[in-house]
Design a protein around this motif. Structure first.
Motif, PDB file in Angstrom:
ATOM      1  N   LYS A 118       0.791  -1.179   0.013  1.00 50.14           N
ATOM      2  CA  LYS A 118      -0.028   0.015  -0.113  1.00 50.14           C
ATOM      3  C   LYS A 118       0.761   1.128  -0.049  1.00 50.14           C
ATOM      4  N   ILE A 119       1.986   1.299   0.737  1.00 57.28           N
ATOM      5  CA  ILE A 119       2.853   2.515   0.849  1.00 57.28           C
ATOM      6  C   ILE A 119       3.658   2.578  -0.550  1.00 57.28           C
TER       7      ILE A 119
ATOM      8  N   ARG B 114       7.625   7.165  -8.578  1.00 53.83           N
ATOM      9  CA  ARG B 114       7.411   5.979  -8.159  1.00 53.83           C
ATOM     10  C   ARG B 114       8.281   4.887  -7.309  1.00 53.83           C
TER      11      ARG B 114
ATOM     12  N   THR C 155      13.028   7.146  -5.178  1.00 53.30           N
ATOM     13  CA  THR C 155      11.974   7.190  -6.442  1.00 53.30           C
ATOM     14  C   THR C 155      12.703   7.588  -7.484  1.00 53.30           C
TER      15      THR C 155
ATOM     16  N   ASN D 154       3.091   1.371  -3.397  1.00 56.83           N
ATOM     17  CA  ASN D 154       2.187   1.576  -4.817  1.00 56.83           C
ATOM     18  C   ASN D 154       1.812   3.166  -5.032  1.00 56.83           C
ATOM     19  N   LYS D 155       2.138   3.924  -4.207  1.00 57.92           N
ATOM     20  CA  LYS D 155       1.698   5.354  -4.191  1.00 57.92           C
ATOM     21  C   LYS D 155       2.742   6.363  -5.066  1.00 57.92           C
ATOM     22  N   GLU D 156       2.341   7.483  -5.093  1.00 58.76           N
ATOM     23  CA  GLU D 156       3.607   8.216  -5.946  1.00 58.76           C
ATOM     24  C   GLU D 156       4.060   9.367  -4.869  1.00 58.76           C
ATOM     25  N   TYR D 157       5.434   9.728  -4.963  1.00 65.07           N
ATOM     26  CA  TYR D 157       5.846  10.661  -4.055  1.00 65.07           C
ATOM     27  C   TYR D 157       6.659  11.626  -5.011  1.00 65.07           C
TER      28      TYR D 157
ATOM     29  N   ARG E 129       9.533   5.559   6.019  1.00 65.97           N
ATOM     30  CA  ARG E 129       8.414   5.189   6.434  1.00 65.97           C
ATOM     31  C   ARG E 129       8.472   4.247   7.560  1.00 65.97           C
TER      32      ARG E 129
END
Length: 83
Positions: free
Chosen positions: A9-10, A39, A34, A12-15, A23
């Motif tokens: 879940k963490i 990604r 990233t 698969n997000k974009e930063y 995290r």
């Protein structure tokens, strides 16, 4: 060892692009790098030592796109121990 749902879940997000992000998930610390699109592509998961380094596992992400930019393959692969 494959990545579990809370970690996925963490990652698969974009930063923010081209940064290192830290995290915490449960008892583990995560640190990931990233790409230019934000990604996560390189992941360290384990316990952080006194110097701020993650002692645990290292994962690399393989992203494959077609000619029109659609995502074809998204796979995390364990690359060994992180020291």
């Amino acid at each position: 060892m494959s990545l579990k749902e809370p970690v996925l879940k963490i990652v698969n997000k974009e930063y923010e692009p081209l940064t290192m992000v830290e995290r915490t998930v449960g008892r583990n610390n995560l640190m990931f790098k990233t790409d230019e699109a934000g990604r996560p592509v390189l992941l360290f998961i384990g316990k952080k030592d006194a110097n701020g380094h993650i002692m645990g596992d290292r994962y690399s992400r393989r992203l494959k796109f077609d000619e029109s930019g659609n995502l074809i393959k998204d796979h995390w692969e364990r690359k060994g121990e992180a020291t």
